[in-house]
Design a protein around this motif. Structure first.
Motif, PDB file in Angstrom:
ATOM      1  N   SER A 121     -21.448  -0.759  10.067  1.00  0.00           N
ATOM      2  CA  SER A 121     -20.043  -1.197   9.936  1.00  0.00           C
ATOM      3  C   SER A 121     -19.506  -2.260  10.793  1.00  0.00           C
ATOM      4  O   SER A 121     -18.681  -2.996  10.288  1.00  0.00           O
ATOM      5  N   THR A 122     -20.083  -2.293  11.872  1.00  0.00           N
ATOM      6  CA  THR A 122     -19.789  -3.645  12.589  1.00  0.00           C
ATOM      7  C   THR A 122     -20.134  -4.950  11.983  1.00  0.00           C
ATOM      8  O   THR A 122     -19.317  -5.905  11.849  1.00  0.00           O
ATOM      9  N   GLU A 149     -20.234   5.709  22.733  1.00  0.00           N
ATOM     10  CA  GLU A 149     -18.779   5.911  22.073  1.00  0.00           C
ATOM     11  C   GLU A 149     -18.175   7.410  22.470  1.00  0.00           C
ATOM     12  O   GLU A 149     -16.969   7.518  21.908  1.00  0.00           O
TER      13      GLU A 149
HETATM   14  O1  CDP Z   1     -21.786   1.822  11.161  1.00  0.00           O
HETATM   15  P1  CDP Z   1     -22.921   2.287  12.054  1.00  0.00           P
HETATM   16  O2  CDP Z   1     -22.990   3.724  12.441  1.00  0.00           O
HETATM   17  O3  CDP Z   1     -24.182   1.853  11.492  1.00  0.00           O
HETATM   18  O4  CDP Z   1     -22.892   1.541  13.388  1.00  0.00           O
HETATM   19  P2  CDP Z   1     -21.614   0.833  14.222  1.00  0.00           P
HETATM   20  O5  CDP Z   1     -20.491   1.645  14.154  1.00  0.00           O
HETATM   21  O6  CDP Z   1     -21.364  -0.450  13.592  1.00  0.00           O
HETATM   22  O7  CDP Z   1     -22.060   0.726  15.584  1.00  0.00           O
HETATM   23  C1  CDP Z   1     -22.427   1.647  16.419  1.00  0.00           C
HETATM   24  C2  CDP Z   1     -22.262   1.296  18.115  1.00  0.00           C
HETATM   25  O8  CDP Z   1     -23.165   0.399  18.371  1.00  0.00           O
HETATM   26  C3  CDP Z   1     -20.862   0.365  18.065  1.00  0.00           C
HETATM   27  O9  CDP Z   1     -20.050   0.821  19.215  1.00  0.00           O
HETATM   28  C4  CDP Z   1     -21.441  -1.142  18.210  1.00  0.00           C
HETATM   29  O10 CDP Z   1     -20.446  -1.675  18.883  1.00  0.00           O
HETATM   30  C5  CDP Z   1     -22.542  -0.886  18.782  1.00  0.00           C
HETATM   31  N1  CDP Z   1     -23.627  -1.918  18.404  1.00  0.00           N
HETATM   32  C6  CDP Z   1     -24.238  -2.617  19.484  1.00  0.00           C
HETATM   33  O11 CDP Z   1     -23.859  -2.274  20.793  1.00  0.00           O
HETATM   34  N2  CDP Z   1     -25.136  -3.610  19.269  1.00  0.00           N
HETATM   35  C7  CDP Z   1     -25.456  -3.865  17.995  1.00  0.00           C
HETATM   36  N3  CDP Z   1     -26.384  -4.908  17.964  1.00  0.00           N
HETATM   37  C8  CDP Z   1     -24.931  -3.193  16.785  1.00  0.00           C
HETATM   38  C9  CDP Z   1     -24.120  -2.220  17.346  1.00  0.00           C
END
Ligand code: CDP
Ligand code: CDP
Length: 216
Positions: A18-19, A161
């Motif tokens: 999602s990010t 989180e």
């Molecule tokens: O959507 P999905 O569940 O795949 O993941 P997300 O919600 O985009 O990312 C989960 C967490 O991991 C968020 O807090 C992002 O900021 C973090 N993240 C990160 O620290 N480093 C990355 N390369 C990708 C995501």
């Protein structure tokens, strides 16, 4: 065939889908759709009504009892469950995390939601993230990305989180179900985000999409 183009982003829980999708949408001026919110909204309503998520027949009956709406407002995917709009906080609740993969394994649930997901492509270019966007929802798009990360990293991200979320349990159910299991779509670019900061992941995904022919 739609005149509009879709970028499909799939991957396991907390891989960063999602990010990445949000950043692409912001930077390239497109709509972003979070398909997981739709499965979460159905799950939320199942739980709110006290239906056992394993009682498949009752869940299927609920599908036609409720008027399910789906829209994007201020960049957020909003689900309308009759007249109620569950908040993102409600959709991300631990109870929903614990039941959503059971609900998402029901073919009738998927059929209903996939139809709603495809309707978004009649309105403009979009980036949609989920589990089966490249394999089932938009199998013909050339723009497919699979974002992944090690289980350890993903568990840590979810814990950071503050969520109670057994990501490995969900991934197992999502990958092993019969209906549209989580898979790398044919032709998808795989990006491992375990060791990358989010900016690096976004830059890599953009490069790959541009190589696949995407033009802003
Ligand atoms: O959507 P999905 O569940 O795949 O993941 P997300 O919600 O985009 O990312 C989960 C967490 O991991 C968020 O807090 C992002 O900021 C973090 N993240 C990160 O620290 N480093 C990355 N390369 C990708 C995501
Ligand atoms: O953000 P996170 O990766 O934790 O989950 P999500 O994208 O909000 O998806 C929640 C759940 O919905 C997944 O674990 C799947 O069971 C289901 N889902 C699905 O089956 N197909 C999709 N296209 C999106 C989500």
């Amino acid at each position: 065939m739609s005149e509009f183009r879709a970028i499909a982003i799939d991957g396991p829980a907390a891989s960063g889908k999602s990010t990445v999708a949000r950043r692409l949408a912001e930077d390239w001026g497109m709509t972003m759709v979070n398909s997981g919110a739709m499965y979460r909204a159905v799950t939320w309503e199942v739980l709110r009504r006290g239906i056992n998520p394993s009682a498949t027949g009752e869940v299927i009956a609920l599908l036609s009892e409720v008027d399910w709406g789906c829209l994007v407002r201020n960049g957020q995917t909003v689900m309308q469950v009759g007249d109620v709009e569950p908040t993102m906080k409600q959709l991300k609740a631990d109870e929903v995390n614990g039941a959503v993969s059971l609900i998402a394994a029901i073919p009738e649930v998927r059929e209903l939601l996939v139809q709603k997901q495809r309707e978004f492509l009649t309105k403009g270019d979009l980036v949609m993230e989920g589990r089966d966007i490249g394999t089932v929802v938009f199998p013909d798009t050339p723009y497919k990305v699979f974002v992944t990360a090690s289980e350890e990293v993903r568990r840590q991200r979810r814990a950071a989180e503050g969520a109670e979320d057994a990501v490995e349990e969900r991934d197992k159910l999502d990958s092993q179900r019969k209906a549209s299991p989580l898979r790398v779509a044919e032709g998808a670019v795989v990006v491992d985000s375990s060791e990358l900061a989010i900016d690096e992941v976004v830059a890599q995904v953009k490069d790959e999409l541009i190589q696949l022919g995407w033009k802003e």
